[in-house]
Design a protein around this motif. Structure first.
Motif, PDB file in Angstrom:
ATOM      1  N   PRO A 127      -6.876  -0.407  -6.476  1.00 41.41           N
ATOM      2  CA  PRO A 127      -7.878   0.483  -6.394  1.00 41.41           C
ATOM      3  C   PRO A 127      -8.276   1.135  -5.081  1.00 41.41           C
ATOM      4  O   PRO A 127      -8.517   2.467  -5.067  1.00 41.41           O
ATOM      5  N   ALA A 128      -8.020   0.208  -4.153  1.00 47.50           N
ATOM      6  CA  ALA A 128      -8.368   0.742  -2.872  1.00 47.50           C
ATOM      7  C   ALA A 128      -7.256   1.868  -2.406  1.00 47.50           C
ATOM      8  O   ALA A 128      -7.456   3.001  -1.900  1.00 47.50           O
ATOM      9  N   VAL A 129      -5.903   1.749  -2.864  1.00 48.92           N
ATOM     10  CA  VAL A 129      -5.162   2.698  -2.369  1.00 48.92           C
ATOM     11  C   VAL A 129      -5.059   4.090  -3.440  1.00 48.92           C
ATOM     12  O   VAL A 129      -4.939   5.139  -2.997  1.00 48.92           O
ATOM     13  N   MET A 130      -5.536   3.649  -4.618  1.00 49.59           N
ATOM     14  CA  MET A 130      -5.793   4.800  -5.351  1.00 49.59           C
ATOM     15  C   MET A 130      -6.666   5.825  -4.999  1.00 49.59           C
ATOM     16  O   MET A 130      -6.667   7.084  -4.897  1.00 49.59           O
TER      17      MET A 130
ATOM     18  N   SER B 139       0.826  -1.150  -0.048  1.00 47.20           N
ATOM     19  CA  SER B 139      -0.072   0.050   0.017  1.00 47.20           C
ATOM     20  C   SER B 139       0.675   1.329   0.188  1.00 47.20           C
ATOM     21  O   SER B 139       0.520   2.195  -0.881  1.00 47.20           O
ATOM     22  N   LEU B 140       1.953   1.221   0.755  1.00 47.48           N
ATOM     23  CA  LEU B 140       2.742   2.465   0.704  1.00 47.48           C
ATOM     24  C   LEU B 140       3.413   2.484  -0.386  1.00 47.48           C
ATOM     25  O   LEU B 140       3.865   3.696  -0.988  1.00 47.48           O
ATOM     26  N   VAL B 141       4.190   1.494  -1.116  1.00 45.18           N
ATOM     27  CA  VAL B 141       4.786   1.655  -2.353  1.00 45.18           C
ATOM     28  C   VAL B 141       3.483   2.297  -3.295  1.00 45.18           C
ATOM     29  O   VAL B 141       4.066   3.208  -4.347  1.00 45.18           O
ATOM     30  N   LEU B 142       2.473   1.714  -3.489  1.00 44.80           N
ATOM     31  CA  LEU B 142       1.509   2.419  -4.361  1.00 44.80           C
ATOM     32  C   LEU B 142       1.108   3.606  -4.002  1.00 44.80           C
ATOM     33  O   LEU B 142       1.063   4.490  -5.264  1.00 44.80           O
ATOM     34  N   MET B 143       0.807   3.839  -3.026  1.00 45.52           N
ATOM     35  CA  MET B 143       0.612   5.491  -2.619  1.00 45.52           C
ATOM     36  C   MET B 143       1.752   6.325  -3.036  1.00 45.52           C
ATOM     37  O   MET B 143       1.806   7.518  -3.744  1.00 45.52           O
ATOM     38  N   GLU B 144       3.026   6.074  -2.742  1.00 48.35           N
ATOM     39  CA  GLU B 144       4.269   6.539  -3.377  1.00 48.35           C
ATOM     40  C   GLU B 144       4.274   6.983  -4.735  1.00 48.35           C
ATOM     41  O   GLU B 144       4.743   8.069  -5.041  1.00 48.35           O
ATOM     42  N   GLU B 145       4.041   5.821  -5.370  1.00 50.80           N
ATOM     43  CA  GLU B 145       4.249   6.131  -6.873  1.00 50.80           C
ATOM     44  C   GLU B 145       3.023   7.077  -7.531  1.00 50.80           C
ATOM     45  O   GLU B 145       3.165   7.706  -8.656  1.00 50.80           O
TER      46      GLU B 145
ATOM     47  N   ARG C 143      -4.098  -6.473  -7.565  1.00 44.86           N
ATOM     48  CA  ARG C 143      -4.403  -5.874  -8.723  1.00 44.86           C
ATOM     49  C   ARG C 143      -5.998  -5.845  -8.742  1.00 44.86           C
ATOM     50  O   ARG C 143      -6.425  -4.683  -9.041  1.00 44.86           O
ATOM     51  N   ILE C 144      -6.589  -6.675  -7.989  1.00 49.33           N
ATOM     52  CA  ILE C 144      -8.039  -6.568  -8.247  1.00 49.33           C
ATOM     53  C   ILE C 144      -8.563  -5.585  -7.083  1.00 49.33           C
ATOM     54  O   ILE C 144      -9.444  -4.784  -7.164  1.00 49.33           O
TER      55      ILE C 144
END
Length: 463
Positions: free
Chosen positions: A119-122, A28-34, A114-115
């Motif tokens: 989307p939740a982090v977005m 989650s942190l990686v996705l948010m950082e990106e 992916r599923i």
């Protein structure tokens, strides 16, 4: 790709147990950082110290110094080097929850990420950006541009006007950002002064990549969460009724005509020639028709006689007893025939703070960018700001995002949870099993506070 992500995918893509909270929190942190935009540009305050919703923490504003002259035999002038303390309430618990039913548990972590997780982090990242960008309206005393007026040919002038507003306030040149809306970006890129390779000396990168980068002293970023208010609200119109018009800075009443019925104090207007948002502080009537209005902030530009005034029809608070200060859920409203829009500024009556609408507003409910700073009464006027683009220019020290880690659930509750922190952000992931729905409830949440540090260190570029 970060080391965290590589490690997660190498070890857990084919793991039998895909519900490992530490892995979900790291990813989650990686996705948010990106994907974060504004959260990476404002002043950040983080300590790896567990906090609770409603706690008050203290952050620091950088100190300001003044250069002094010293004579040959004089001592140096010692200045106070302590930074200003700013109290911030952790009143933003931002979360996304979803259910993964038993039949889907056999999927690998990569599939579940992916599923569900991405989307939740977005959604979580979008909410953080909306909350931060929602503070832009508090910098409205410093501005450039005009609502609804930007074109490819005048975009440079709009940016330069905004730059001048920040220069006038002695905002440091280094570290200035400009967050623009999608339609503002389109207008800017349509002018060859921002894409002509001969003028820019960038070998055609701007036109090839539709990239703005650093221009005119700003690092410019397009963010889809920037307030971009389309037309379509219910409006009425009138006109200035003064031979010779009115000059910039006028705070006294404006005589108006052409108005049928009463305009509410607390509603918002835009006046042609001024072309900025204004809240009506008070009004006068003759035979039940409004004949004069006084603006809360005074005119920002000269306006001519017969200049058209566009009035944005307000709604009203719809709750017996009203709402107390600190309330942070949806506000019930009525009186709107067209729903207010995401990103639209809103106020309650003539003296309330100005907020920004986030979430999914309807004709009966709106969600604000922050908890109520003051109580609001039932039937209080709900004023909505004019259409247009409210692009946000700011220095890092204009606004603070304060984040603290959440506590883990108590042992023995059956919940599996982890809290992970990286780059001044912290996310908690919690798994609980719902026997009725036969699946795992997954909750991603973070605890934060947002605080305006210096209204002189930011500006709005209207467009």
């Amino acid at each position: 790709m970060s080391m965290i992500r590589r490690r997660v995918r190498k070890v857990f893509d084919n793991s039998i147990d895909s519900f490992i909270p530490e892995v979900w929190a790291n990813e989650s942190l990686v996705l948010m950082e990106e994907n974060k935009v504004v959260a990476g540009l404002v002043h950040r305050d983080f300590e790896d110290k567990i906090a609770n919703f409603g706690d008050t923490v203290n952050t620091r504003m950088p100190a300001n110094f003044t250069a002094k002259r010293k004579g040959v035999n004089d001592n140096v002038t010692v200045q106070n080097a302590s930074a200003t303390n700013v109290a911030v309430v952790l009143d933003q618990q931002i979360h996304v929850s979803f259910l993964i039913r038993d039949g889907e548990q056999s999927k690998s972590f990569a599939d579940l990420s992916r599923i569900y997780l991405r989307p939740a982090v977005m959604a979580l990242t979008k909410k953080v950006d909306q909350i931060l960008l929602g503070q832009a309206i508090q910098y409205r005393d410093n501005f450039g541009g005009s609502l609804g007026g930007i074109t490819g040919s005048n975009a440079k002038d709009y940016i330069l006007q905004t730059r001048e507003a920040m220069n006038t306030n002695n905002v440091p040149m280094e570290g200035r950002n400009l967050i623009i809306s999608p339609s503002t970006e389109t207008s800017i890129l349509s002018g060859d002064q921002f894409t002509n390779a001969d003028k820019l000396g960038d070998m055609g990168t701007a036109i090839r990549e539709a990239s703005l980068g650093r221009r005119l002293g700003f690092d410019i970023y397009m963010c889809q969460n920037t307030s971009q208010i389309s037309t379509g609200n219910t409006t009425a119109s009138g006109a200035i009724n003064a031979s010779g018009g009115y000059l910039k800075g006028r705070t006294a009443a404006l005589v108006v005509d052409g108005i049928s019925g009463t305009w509410s104090s607390g509603a918002w207007v835009k006046i042609a020639g001024d072309d900025t948002p204004h809240r009506i502080a008070s009004h006068t009537e003759t035979s039940s028709n409004t004949t004069g209005i006084t603006l809360a902030d005074g005119l920002r530009r000269n306006v001519a006689d017969d200049a058209v005034i566009t009035y944005y029809t307000p709604g009203a608070v719809n709750l017996s007893g009203g709402y107390a200060a600190g309330y942070d859920k949806e506000i019930a409203v009525d009186g709107f025939t067209v729903a207010p829009k995401v990103g639209q500024s809103v106020s309650f009556g003539t003296a309330s703070p100005v907020y920004t609408i986030i979430g999914s507003p309807t004709t009966t409910s709106i969600e604000l960018d922050r908890p109520l700073e003051a109580s609001i009464a039932d039937d209080a006027v709900v004023g909505i700001a004019p259409a247009g683009n409210y692009n946000f220019a700011f220095h890092r020290n204009a606004l603070a995002l304060v984040v603290r880690p959440f506590a883990l659930p108590m042992a023995g509750t059956g919940a599996r949870a982890a809290v992970m922190s990286m780059n001044d952000m912290s996310i908690r992931v919690t798994f609980t099993y719902d026997g009725n729905k036969q699946g795992h409830l997954v909750t991603l949440d973070m605890l934060a506070g947002v605080k305006v540090l210096d209204t002189d260190a930011g500006a709005i570029m209207l467009a």
